[in-house]
Motif scaffolding. Structure first.
Motif, PDB file in Angstrom:
ATOM      1  N   LEU A  64      10.410  -0.358   8.854  1.00  0.00           N
ATOM      2  CA  LEU A  64       9.533  -1.544   9.341  1.00  0.00           C
ATOM      3  C   LEU A  64      10.451  -2.182  10.536  1.00  0.00           C
ATOM      4  CD1 LEU A  64       7.315  -3.641   9.193  1.00  0.00           C
ATOM      5  CD2 LEU A  64       8.786  -4.922   7.532  1.00  0.00           C
ATOM      6  N   PHE A  91       5.253   2.761  11.336  1.00  0.00           N
ATOM      7  CA  PHE A  91       5.317   1.898   9.982  1.00  0.00           C
ATOM      8  C   PHE A  91       5.482   3.165   8.890  1.00  0.00           C
ATOM      9  CE2 PHE A  91       3.462  -0.170   6.254  1.00  0.00           C
ATOM     10  CZ  PHE A  91       4.548  -1.121   6.153  1.00  0.00           C
ATOM     11  N   GLY A 106       9.193  -0.450   3.331  1.00  0.00           N
ATOM     12  CA  GLY A 106       8.631  -0.964   4.483  1.00  0.00           C
ATOM     13  C   GLY A 106       7.265  -1.800   3.957  1.00  0.00           C
ATOM     14  N   LEU A 117       6.840  -5.514  13.068  1.00  0.00           N
ATOM     15  CA  LEU A 117       6.662  -6.724  12.191  1.00  0.00           C
ATOM     16  C   LEU A 117       6.300  -7.834  13.280  1.00  0.00           C
ATOM     17  CD1 LEU A 117       6.951  -8.063   9.617  1.00  0.00           C
ATOM     18  CD2 LEU A 117       9.350  -8.584  10.079  1.00  0.00           C
ATOM     19  N   ILE A 144       6.976  -5.836   4.463  1.00  0.00           N
ATOM     20  CA  ILE A 144       5.995  -6.343   5.271  1.00  0.00           C
ATOM     21  C   ILE A 144       5.242  -7.389   4.555  1.00  0.00           C
ATOM     22  CG2 ILE A 144       3.811  -5.012   4.992  1.00  0.00           C
ATOM     23  CD1 ILE A 144       3.426  -5.208   7.973  1.00  0.00           C
TER      24      ILE A 144
END
Ligand code: NAD
Ligand code: IPM
Ligand code: MN
Length: 346
Positions: free
Chosen positions: A55, A43, A89, A60, A93
């Motif tokens: 990501l 990540f 990223g 994910l 998220i």
């Protein structure tokens, strides 16, 4: 019952503080008799290096199926492409998992008040929670663009976005000292005019909670001069980012501050509020307490392992009181020493 945890070490000091914390989790699981499975995923910058994106779908998807996510930190000078940054990223998220509420506590215990750069008598008794809206505001507003001559960011909030974060903050205040401070820039920003209106509307549902409003510049000052006045603070995304780094200085170091982020009903994400600290990465100097206190929040809120959470939390505060700390708190110890002390004291 076996919990599913996803670990995202990330970049810089992220792996140093998270990997050591996972050893502590392992010790706690045998001491307190609970089971978990753990998956570690790329990540941030490391994911850009290995997969071309901060990501990746595999990361994910694993997060979506987890009971809880533990995150170290992302970013660093190595990743400079403005269209492919580790921080995207992190925003990705938060947005994908709907993590709209970010809880950032600041506590000064009687045994730790001497570590504050602010006078002891001013910080004594400080114990507040900053509730930061995390999936709206100028971080995500469209349109957004820049070129060499002109740049645009959009600061938008809807009534629904403000109402749901307001309810999180009012609910928390109701369980604590029933005092809510809402922070905005109502004297200038349209989004803040709506923010203040909605906070006042939601306040009608919580007649037992005392609400007051502070402009963000004044709040920045009050945090330093009189931090113990606060119980729960609620604010929008960017103000919350800035004020929480400021607040972290009250107990003594940015390296101490944990956070928990949650959605309406998905997995929660736990991370220290600091970044990847490239200036001290790979030198065994990082303060791991913010990460460990994030693990405490994870044990308490997602795993419901209250005894393990209480134990780890008391060990962390005991070490701070004994001045078994890293350099940022004027201690003489390395990250690896701190993890050894935690293991011994557990
Ligand atoms: P930073 O929080 O990484 O560091 C600021 C200062 O605090 C540095 O001097 C650092 O050494 C110190 N510090 C931070 N955490 C520490 C710890 N645990 N122990 C001891 N000292 C600590 O902020 P920055 O330098 O502005 O940003 C570095 C990178 O981190 C950037 O790429 C930024 O985007 C990213 N970042 C990521 C997150 C995250 O992953 N959640 C948060 C903030 C910044
Ligand atoms: C944080 C960080 C992030 C934010 C960055 C890295 C995108 O500063 O978690 O506080 O601004 O939210
Ligand atoms: Mn920040």
């Amino acid at each position: 019952m076996s919990y599913k945890i996803v670990a995202l070490p990330g970049d810089g000091i992220g792996p140093e503080i998270l990997n050591g914390s996972l050893e502590i989790l392992s010790q706690l699981s045998s001491d307190f008799n609970f089971n978990y499975e753990i998956e570690t995923h790329d990540f941030g910058g490391i994911a850009i290096d290995n997969h071309g994106t901060p990501l990746p779908d595999t990361t994910l998807n694993a997060c979506k199926q987890a009971d809880a996510i533990l995150l170290g930190a992302v970013g660093g000078p190595k990743w400079t492409d403005p269209n492919n940054r580790p921080e995207q990223g992190l925003l990705g998220i938060r947005k994908s998992l709907g993590l709209f509420a970010n809880i950032r506590p600041t506590t000064v215990t009687s045994g730790t008040s001497h570590l504050s750069p602010i006078k002891k008598e001013r910080v004594a008794g400080t114990d507040f929670i900053l509730v930061r809206e995390l999936t709206g505001g100028i971080y995500f507003g469209e349109p957004k663009h820049w070129n060499e001559k002109q740049a645009l960011d959009s600061l938008t909030y809807t009534r629904e976005e403000i109402e749901r974060i307001a309810r999180v903050a009012f609910d928390l205040a109701q369980k604590r000292h029933k005092k809510l401070t809402s922070v905005d820039k109502e004297n200038v920003l349209s989004s803040s005019k709506l923010w203040r209106k909605v906070i006042n509307d939601v306040a009608n549902e919580y007649p037992d909670v005392e609400v007051n409003h502070l402009l963000v510049d004044a709040c920045a000052m009050h945090l330093i001069t009189n931090p113990s006045q606060f119980d729960v603070i609620v604010t929008e995304n960017l103000f919350g980012d800035i004020l929480s780094d400021e607040a972290s200085v009250i107990p003594g170091s940015l390296g101490l501050s944990p956070s928990a982020s949650f959605s309406e009903n998905g997995p929660r994400l736990y991370e220290p509020i600091h970044g990847s600290a490239p200036d001290i990465a790979n030198q065994d100097k990082a303060n791991p307490f913010g990460m460990l206190l994030s693990l405490v929040m994870c044990l308490r809120e997602s795993l419901k392992e209250t005894e393990a959470a209480n134990k780890l939390e008391s060990v962390v505060y005991q070490l701070i009181e004994e001045e078994k700390t890293t350099r940022d708190l004027n201690g003489n110890y390395n990250t690896s020493d701190i993890f050894k002390f935690v293991k011994q004291n557990l």
